[in-house]
Design an enzyme around this catalytic site. Structure first.
Site, PDB file in Angstrom:
ATOM      1  N   ARG A 100      -9.393   1.921  -0.439  1.00  0.00           N
ATOM      2  CA  ARG A 100     -10.343   3.043  -0.342  1.00  0.00           C
ATOM      3  C   ARG A 100     -11.799   2.635  -0.535  1.00  0.00           C
ATOM      4  O   ARG A 100     -12.604   3.393  -1.061  1.00  0.00           O
ATOM      5  CB  ARG A 100     -10.013   4.132  -1.369  1.00  0.00           C
ATOM      6  CG  ARG A 100      -8.738   4.856  -1.111  1.00  0.00           C
ATOM      7  CD  ARG A 100      -8.738   5.515   0.264  1.00  0.00           C
ATOM      8  NE  ARG A 100      -7.631   6.432   0.368  1.00  0.00           N
ATOM      9  CZ  ARG A 100      -6.385   6.036   0.661  1.00  0.00           C
ATOM     10  NH1 ARG A 100      -6.118   4.776   0.907  1.00  0.00           N
ATOM     11  NH2 ARG A 100      -5.417   6.924   0.710  1.00  0.00           N
ATOM     12  N   SER A 113      -6.629  13.631  -1.379  1.00  0.00           N
ATOM     13  CA  SER A 113      -6.718  13.091  -2.741  1.00  0.00           C
ATOM     14  C   SER A 113      -8.162  13.181  -3.221  1.00  0.00           C
ATOM     15  O   SER A 113      -9.063  12.698  -2.552  1.00  0.00           O
ATOM     16  CB  SER A 113      -6.305  11.623  -2.766  1.00  0.00           C
ATOM     17  OG  SER A 113      -4.981  11.474  -2.313  1.00  0.00           O
ATOM     18  N   GLU A 117     -12.263   9.684  -5.183  1.00  0.00           N
ATOM     19  CA  GLU A 117     -12.217   9.209  -3.811  1.00  0.00           C
ATOM     20  C   GLU A 117     -13.252   9.996  -2.998  1.00  0.00           C
ATOM     21  O   GLU A 117     -13.922   9.460  -2.122  1.00  0.00           O
ATOM     22  CB  GLU A 117     -10.816   9.409  -3.244  1.00  0.00           C
ATOM     23  CG  GLU A 117     -10.683   8.747  -1.908  1.00  0.00           C
ATOM     24  CD  GLU A 117      -9.484   9.193  -1.141  1.00  0.00           C
ATOM     25  OE1 GLU A 117      -8.374   8.754  -1.469  1.00  0.00           O
ATOM     26  OE2 GLU A 117      -9.658   9.977  -0.207  1.00  0.00           O
TER      27      GLU A 117
HETATM   28  N1  EPU Z   1       4.228  12.448  -7.616  1.00  0.00           N
HETATM   29  C1  EPU Z   1       4.624  13.163  -8.684  1.00  0.00           C
HETATM   30  N2  EPU Z   1       4.372  14.499  -8.688  1.00  0.00           N
HETATM   31  C2  EPU Z   1       3.746  15.135  -7.675  1.00  0.00           C
HETATM   32  C3  EPU Z   1       3.326  14.379  -6.561  1.00  0.00           C
HETATM   33  C4  EPU Z   1       3.575  13.020  -6.542  1.00  0.00           C
HETATM   34  O1  EPU Z   1       5.202  12.633  -9.628  1.00  0.00           O
HETATM   35  O2  EPU Z   1       3.556  16.341  -7.766  1.00  0.00           O
HETATM   36  C5  EPU Z   1       4.518  11.009  -7.566  1.00  0.00           C
HETATM   37  C6  EPU Z   1       5.365  10.723  -6.354  1.00  0.00           C
HETATM   38  O3  EPU Z   1       6.707  10.861  -6.640  1.00  0.00           O
HETATM   39  C7  EPU Z   1       5.013   9.305  -6.005  1.00  0.00           C
HETATM   40  C8  EPU Z   1       3.626   9.131  -6.569  1.00  0.00           C
HETATM   41  O4  EPU Z   1       3.359  10.247  -7.421  1.00  0.00           O
HETATM   42  O5  EPU Z   1       5.875   8.417  -6.649  1.00  0.00           O
HETATM   43  C9  EPU Z   1       2.597   9.018  -5.486  1.00  0.00           C
HETATM   44  O6  EPU Z   1       2.548  10.199  -4.728  1.00  0.00           O
HETATM   45  P1  EPU Z   1       2.343  10.204  -3.134  1.00  0.00           P
HETATM   46  O7  EPU Z   1       3.345   9.387  -2.466  1.00  0.00           O
HETATM   47  O8  EPU Z   1       2.211  11.638  -2.728  1.00  0.00           O
HETATM   48  O9  EPU Z   1       0.973   9.455  -2.873  1.00  0.00           O
HETATM   49  P2  EPU Z   1      -0.394   9.349  -3.681  1.00  0.00           P
HETATM   50  O10 EPU Z   1      -0.457   7.995  -4.269  1.00  0.00           O
HETATM   51  O11 EPU Z   1      -0.618  10.498  -4.591  1.00  0.00           O
HETATM   52  C10 EPU Z   1      -1.634   8.305  -1.652  1.00  0.00           C
HETATM   53  C11 EPU Z   1      -2.947   8.493  -0.955  1.00  0.00           C
HETATM   54  C12 EPU Z   1      -2.869   9.630   0.044  1.00  0.00           C
HETATM   55  C13 EPU Z   1      -1.755   9.355   1.028  1.00  0.00           C
HETATM   56  C14 EPU Z   1      -0.448   9.222   0.238  1.00  0.00           C
HETATM   57  C15 EPU Z   1       0.738   8.912   1.125  1.00  0.00           C
HETATM   58  C16 EPU Z   1      -4.635   7.794  -2.550  1.00  0.00           C
HETATM   59  C17 EPU Z   1      -5.742   8.239  -3.463  1.00  0.00           C
HETATM   60  N3  EPU Z   1      -4.005   8.772  -1.924  1.00  0.00           N
HETATM   61  O12 EPU Z   1      -1.435   9.466  -2.460  1.00  0.00           O
HETATM   62  O13 EPU Z   1      -4.086   9.669   0.743  1.00  0.00           O
HETATM   63  O14 EPU Z   1      -1.637  10.383   1.983  1.00  0.00           O
HETATM   64  O15 EPU Z   1      -0.605   8.142  -0.707  1.00  0.00           O
HETATM   65  O16 EPU Z   1       0.719   7.622   1.522  1.00  0.00           O
HETATM   66  O17 EPU Z   1      -4.405   6.614  -2.418  1.00  0.00           O
HETATM   67  C18 EPU Z   1      -6.250  10.630   0.624  1.00  0.00           C
HETATM   68  O18 EPU Z   1      -6.669   9.495   0.444  1.00  0.00           O
HETATM   69  O19 EPU Z   1      -7.017  11.635   0.678  1.00  0.00           O
HETATM   70  C19 EPU Z   1      -4.836  10.828   0.753  1.00  0.00           C
HETATM   71  C20 EPU Z   1      -4.325  12.033   0.878  1.00  0.00           C
END
Ligand code: EPU
Length: 338
Positions: free
Chosen positions: A165, A234, A331
């Protein structure tokens, strides 16, 4: 013809939908128009801010007392290159329109990044990533215009410093991206390791072509992210920490999802902390809240102001600091002078 407009509300130019107006505003559809707008700003000694698709930008309630240049440069060309295709895309093209065009041509490399809002220029600035893929994997170079004198400069991948990012363009705020080139492949292997895609595969969904994968990703995203409400996806980055600190957190929270990054560092899932440690799913402060299904995404209602977003973001950061001792980074960026 580019026109410089006055007192243009910026909230509708962003997906968060908050904040004030631009003193001056120029919607630029070519390098030349950006050059003219920059020249005007220099002549009148007014500060300049750059806006792309507005999907990762927070506009302050006071707006911007200067010239906002919206980069709307169109165009996509694909040049055949044996095993692949070099795609050159205007910075103002919607990222997902680019993913669709690549899918139509059965070109691989960006299908896991389907459905991400914003423009190609913005996508490069923050090296978008999702579902196990990152823009950096296909990025070759981009054309930029220098704010100070309107000169053009090509920045190749070694200079662009794309990382989680971030990129050179987050620090070198005097460079305006006008066009970007990506190397896409005619053959590819589906990358279905990320949860969500893996489940789609187990269900037997069609996932053989870039177009099918892109559609599956759009479906997963639409289930996970808010629609019809203000959001910038995010709001915070997942923290990157030294392994020792990650191990200590794992002792306290054995279920915490982490991913090793090499160089003795790992990324931790902030959404998991917000959910399981801080219980902040759906946590609201006035007209803004953390999304129920993805607490890393902040959601605004139509009457929200930037100050409401700031109050909630500070509140969340404070809770994380007090509970796990980590300073989280945003972000989403606040619109400011280049
Ligand atoms: N999780 C929870 N509770 C929740 C939601 C998620 O425990 O309510 C856990 C999930 O089980 C998972 C972990 O948190 O193990 C990560 O969640 P998720 O896969 O949804 O991804 P994220 O790390 O929160 C990142 C990116 C997103 C991208 C997703 C999918 C960043 C800051 N965000 O989110 O990007 O769509 O992965 O690959 O790196 C963005 O940058 O705006 C964005 C949406």
């Amino acid at each position: 013809m580019m026109r410089i407009e006055e007192r243009v509300p910026l909230a509708p130019c962003t997906t968060l939908g908050v904040g004030g107006s631009a003193r001056f505003f120029a919607d630029c559809t070519s390098e030349a128009e950006i050059g003219d707008a920059l020249h005007d700003a220099r002549t009148h000694k007014i500060p300049v801010a750059i806006l792309g698709g507005g999907s990762n930008t927070l506009i302050p309630d006071v707006g911007f007392d200067g010239l906002v240049i919206k980069v709307s440069i169109p165009g996509m060309t694909f040049a055949d290159e044996g095993e692949g295709s070099m795609a050159t895309v205007g910075a103002g093209v919607s990222w997902d329109a680019f993913v669709r065009e690549a899918s139509e041509r059965t070109l691989w490399g960006i299908e896991n990044l389907a459905g991400i809002p914003g423009t190609v220029g913005g996508a490069v600035v923050q090296n978008i990533g999702a579902y196990g893929s990152e823009l950096a994997e296909t990025f070759v170079a981009c054309d930029t215009v220098l704010l100070a004198n309107g000169a053009s400069k090509t920045i190749d991948r070694s200079l662009a410093a794309l990382a989680y990012r971030t990129s050179l363009f987050k620090h070198r705020r005097d460079l305006v991206i006008t066009r970007a080139t990506f190397r896409l492949a005619k053959r590819g292997t589906p990358n279905l390791a990320y949860p969500g895609l893996k489940e789609a595969q187990e269900r037997g969904d069609p996932l053989a072509t870039p177009g099918e994968i892109a559609e599956a990703v759009r479906r997963i995203r639409s289930e996970k992210f808010p629609h019809g409400e203000g959001t910038a996806g995010s709001f915070f980055k997942n923290p990157i920490l030294p392994l020792a600190q990650v191990e200590a957190l794992k002792k306290r929270f054995p279920e915490l999802p982490t991913s090793a990054l090499g160089e003795g560092r790992a990324k931790i899932a902030l959404a998991w902390i917000l959910d399981h440690v801080l219980n902040l799913r759906g946590y609201a402060r006035g007209p803004v809240r953390m999304f129920e299904r993805q607490p890393l995404a902040l959601v605004t209602s139509p009457r929200a102001r930037a100050e409401d977003v700031e109050a909630l973001a500070h509140d969340i950061a404070k809770r994380v600091r007090e509970t796990i001792g980590i300073d989280i980074e945003r972000e989403v960026e606040t619109l400011r002078a280049k």
